[in-house]
Design an enzyme around this catalytic site. Sequence first.
Site, PDB file in Angstrom:
ATOM      1  N   GLY A  72       0.807  -1.236   0.052  1.00 11.02           N
ATOM      2  CA  GLY A  72       0.080  -0.179  -0.077  1.00 11.02           C
ATOM      3  C   GLY A  72       1.026   1.286   0.069  1.00 11.02           C
ATOM      4  O   GLY A  72       0.381   2.180  -0.691  1.00 11.02           O
ATOM      5  N   THR A  73       1.790   1.473   0.762  1.00 12.70           N
ATOM      6  CA  THR A  73       2.688   2.494   1.064  1.00 12.70           C
ATOM      7  C   THR A  73       3.349   2.865  -0.391  1.00 12.70           C
ATOM      8  O   THR A  73       3.199   4.229  -0.877  1.00 12.70           O
ATOM      9  CB  THR A  73       3.696   2.174   2.035  1.00 12.70           C
ATOM     10  OG1 THR A  73       3.130   2.152   3.388  1.00 12.70           O
ATOM     11  CG2 THR A  73       4.570   3.681   2.143  1.00 12.70           C
ATOM     12  N   ASN A 152      -9.161   3.305   7.913  1.00  6.66           N
ATOM     13  CA  ASN A 152      -8.537   2.204   8.602  1.00  6.66           C
ATOM     14  C   ASN A 152      -8.791   2.354   9.999  1.00  6.66           C
ATOM     15  O   ASN A 152      -8.966   1.162  10.703  1.00  6.66           O
ATOM     16  CB  ASN A 152      -7.017   2.233   8.404  1.00  6.66           C
ATOM     17  CG  ASN A 152      -6.236   3.594   8.481  1.00  6.66           C
ATOM     18  OD1 ASN A 152      -6.725   4.456   7.608  1.00  6.66           O
ATOM     19  ND2 ASN A 152      -5.542   3.684   9.504  1.00  6.66           N
ATOM     20  N   SER A 200      -3.436  -3.499  -0.990  1.00  7.19           N
ATOM     21  CA  SER A 200      -2.191  -4.149  -0.296  1.00  7.19           C
ATOM     22  C   SER A 200      -2.734  -5.611  -0.039  1.00  7.19           C
ATOM     23  O   SER A 200      -3.643  -5.848   0.453  1.00  7.19           O
ATOM     24  CB  SER A 200      -1.799  -3.432   1.176  1.00  7.19           C
ATOM     25  OG  SER A 200      -0.995  -3.909   1.643  1.00  7.19           O
ATOM     26  N   GLY A 201      -1.542  -6.609  -0.327  1.00  7.93           N
ATOM     27  CA  GLY A 201      -2.115  -8.141  -0.184  1.00  7.93           C
ATOM     28  C   GLY A 201      -2.472  -8.365   1.351  1.00  7.93           C
ATOM     29  O   GLY A 201      -3.091  -9.186   1.471  1.00  7.93           O
ATOM     30  N   HIS A 202      -1.756  -7.777   2.230  1.00  5.25           N
ATOM     31  CA  HIS A 202      -1.884  -8.393   3.582  1.00  5.25           C
ATOM     32  C   HIS A 202      -3.128  -8.000   4.359  1.00  5.25           C
ATOM     33  O   HIS A 202      -3.376  -8.470   5.721  1.00  5.25           O
ATOM     34  CB  HIS A 202      -0.398  -8.059   4.352  1.00  5.25           C
ATOM     35  CG  HIS A 202      -0.411  -6.660   4.968  1.00  5.25           C
ATOM     36  ND1 HIS A 202      -0.678  -6.245   6.260  1.00  5.25           N
ATOM     37  CD2 HIS A 202       0.041  -5.527   4.222  1.00  5.25           C
ATOM     38  CE1 HIS A 202      -0.466  -4.970   6.156  1.00  5.25           C
ATOM     39  NE2 HIS A 202       0.095  -4.537   5.079  1.00  5.25           N
ATOM     40  N   THR A 238      13.013  -7.067 -10.305  1.00 10.20           N
ATOM     41  CA  THR A 238      12.545  -8.743 -10.637  1.00 10.20           C
ATOM     42  C   THR A 238      11.378  -8.683  -9.645  1.00 10.20           C
ATOM     43  O   THR A 238      11.376  -8.239  -8.456  1.00 10.20           O
ATOM     44  CB  THR A 238      13.784  -9.577 -10.049  1.00 10.20           C
ATOM     45  OG1 THR A 238      14.945  -9.358 -10.910  1.00 10.20           O
ATOM     46  CG2 THR A 238      13.140 -10.868 -10.134  1.00 10.20           C
ATOM     47  N   CYS A 326       1.146   6.906  20.466  1.00 12.20           N
ATOM     48  CA  CYS A 326       1.788   7.316  21.828  1.00 12.20           C
ATOM     49  C   CYS A 326       3.060   8.245  21.509  1.00 12.20           C
ATOM     50  O   CYS A 326       4.044   7.792  20.860  1.00 12.20           O
ATOM     51  CB  CYS A 326       2.385   5.990  22.493  1.00 12.20           C
ATOM     52  SG  CYS A 326       2.747   6.308  24.094  1.00 12.20           S
TER      53      CYS A 326
HETATM   54  N1  PLP Z   1      -3.314   2.733   3.467  1.00 15.36           N
HETATM   55  C1  PLP Z   1      -4.207   2.366   4.442  1.00 15.36           C
HETATM   56  C2  PLP Z   1      -5.441   2.868   4.841  1.00 15.36           C
HETATM   57  C3  PLP Z   1      -3.735   1.538   5.159  1.00 15.36           C
HETATM   58  O1  PLP Z   1      -4.664   0.929   6.283  1.00 15.36           O
HETATM   59  C4  PLP Z   1      -2.383   1.185   5.241  1.00 15.36           C
HETATM   60  C5  PLP Z   1      -1.896  -0.106   6.137  1.00 15.36           C
HETATM   61  O2  PLP Z   1      -2.183  -0.222   7.335  1.00 15.36           O
HETATM   62  C6  PLP Z   1      -1.573   1.295   4.178  1.00 15.36           C
HETATM   63  C7  PLP Z   1      -2.167   2.465   3.283  1.00 15.36           C
HETATM   64  C8  PLP Z   1      -0.199   0.851   4.068  1.00 15.36           C
HETATM   65  O3  PLP Z   1      -0.371  -0.486   3.559  1.00 15.36           O
HETATM   66  P1  PLP Z   1       1.181  -1.321   3.459  1.00 15.36           P
HETATM   67  O4  PLP Z   1       1.157  -1.662   4.924  1.00 15.36           O
HETATM   68  O5  PLP Z   1       0.840  -2.405   2.495  1.00 15.36           O
HETATM   69  O6  PLP Z   1       2.486  -0.424   3.109  1.00 15.36           O
END
Ligand code: PLP
Length: 382
Positions: A72-73, A152, A200-202, A238, A326
């Site tokens: 995602g990032t 999130n 994002s996969g996880h 790759t 925190c």
């Molecule tokens: N964007 C949102 C809304 C998320 O909740 C997250 C992960 O918590 C991310 C981006 C980042 O994704 P990644 O952990 O795959 O880099």
Amino acid sequence: MKTVYLDNNATTRVDPDVVAAMLPYFTEHYGNASSVHTFGSSVGDAIKSARRRVQELVGAEFDHEIVFTSGGTESDTTALISAFESGGERSEIVTSAVEHPAILAICKHLVDTRGAELRLVPVDSRGRLDLEAYRKVLGPRTAVVSVMWANNETGTLFPVAQLAQWAHEAGALFHTDAVQAVGRVAMALKDTKIDMLSLSGHKLHGPKGIGALYVRRGTRFRPLLRGGHQERARRAGTENTAGIVGLGAAAALATVRWQEDAARVGALRDRLEEGLLERIGGTAVVGDRSHRLFNTVNVTFEFLESEALLVNLSRAGIAASSGSACTSGSMEPSHVLRAMKVPFTAAQGAVRFSLSRDNVDSDVDRVLEAAPAIVERLRRGA
Ligand code: PLP
């Protein structure tokens, strides 16, 4: 005692079927997709099939609109930099006050180093985007709009298809961070004006370190990583074959399962939410209860610090998370709850419970049994 895992917005368990699909790509099909020999071509076919599966999950028109990334990032960073750099004279970035740090940090970087101007659209006390403010801020100077599909921390859903339509009318590109939404809401990107989407996969029972950026065909695009010609020269390096296969398998599972999950897991979430509100005084739900991810509830416990509650829940075998970060020893409510103007005494005791298809009825029972006594004890100062 089995731990009750209710932190699925942080990450999900990799589905055993996903693991099984990945394993041969470490030990047997370990070729490089760019190689001409058969080791390479079998890997190339697997990547192609995974791309189709992701395409299907998000309802994209073409499989090559899916670019695999590390998560995602990276997808968020690529989308924002690409859109800003290809925006010509336009220098404004429009986003919401409640985005994930992956968006807010890259926006700040573009402001600090590239002369971007940031326009933050506020939300109301239920976390809903101020649509009037959004429309007002769009204009001939808007280069790109980035608004998340689902939050999130609260699960609140934004009307991204409509937002994309308005962004296009202003001549701007529209990106959405859909990391929390993919696999949890219906998507038909081909019927929308969304230009780019991060996933994002996880977060969908796939592996960590793999994700994708949807880039609509014809969208102006500049790669973040340059080098080899992988991903049609849009993301060099790759390919993470096993990760890509895993993401494809997770996407295929989500495509067939998510509606059934939504009904069952949604009912569990509702029972958890109602049970907590009923059994514990000084509690409230933050977020838009009528437009929310089916798996998420964020509850504020007045006059409590979420950290203390989370530690005690953890001792009782329950894993949840807080909406707070925190900072230097003092609990600062998250930027999301601050943007929603949740009173400080409530916001500092916010706890997010996020479920998944792995949860069962007895998990909810465990929380409803343990939480009232913990809260009572903490409030007594014991
Ligand atoms: N964007 C949102 C809304 C998320 O909740 C997250 C992960 O918590 C991310 C981006 C980042 O994704 P990644 O952990 O795959 O880099």
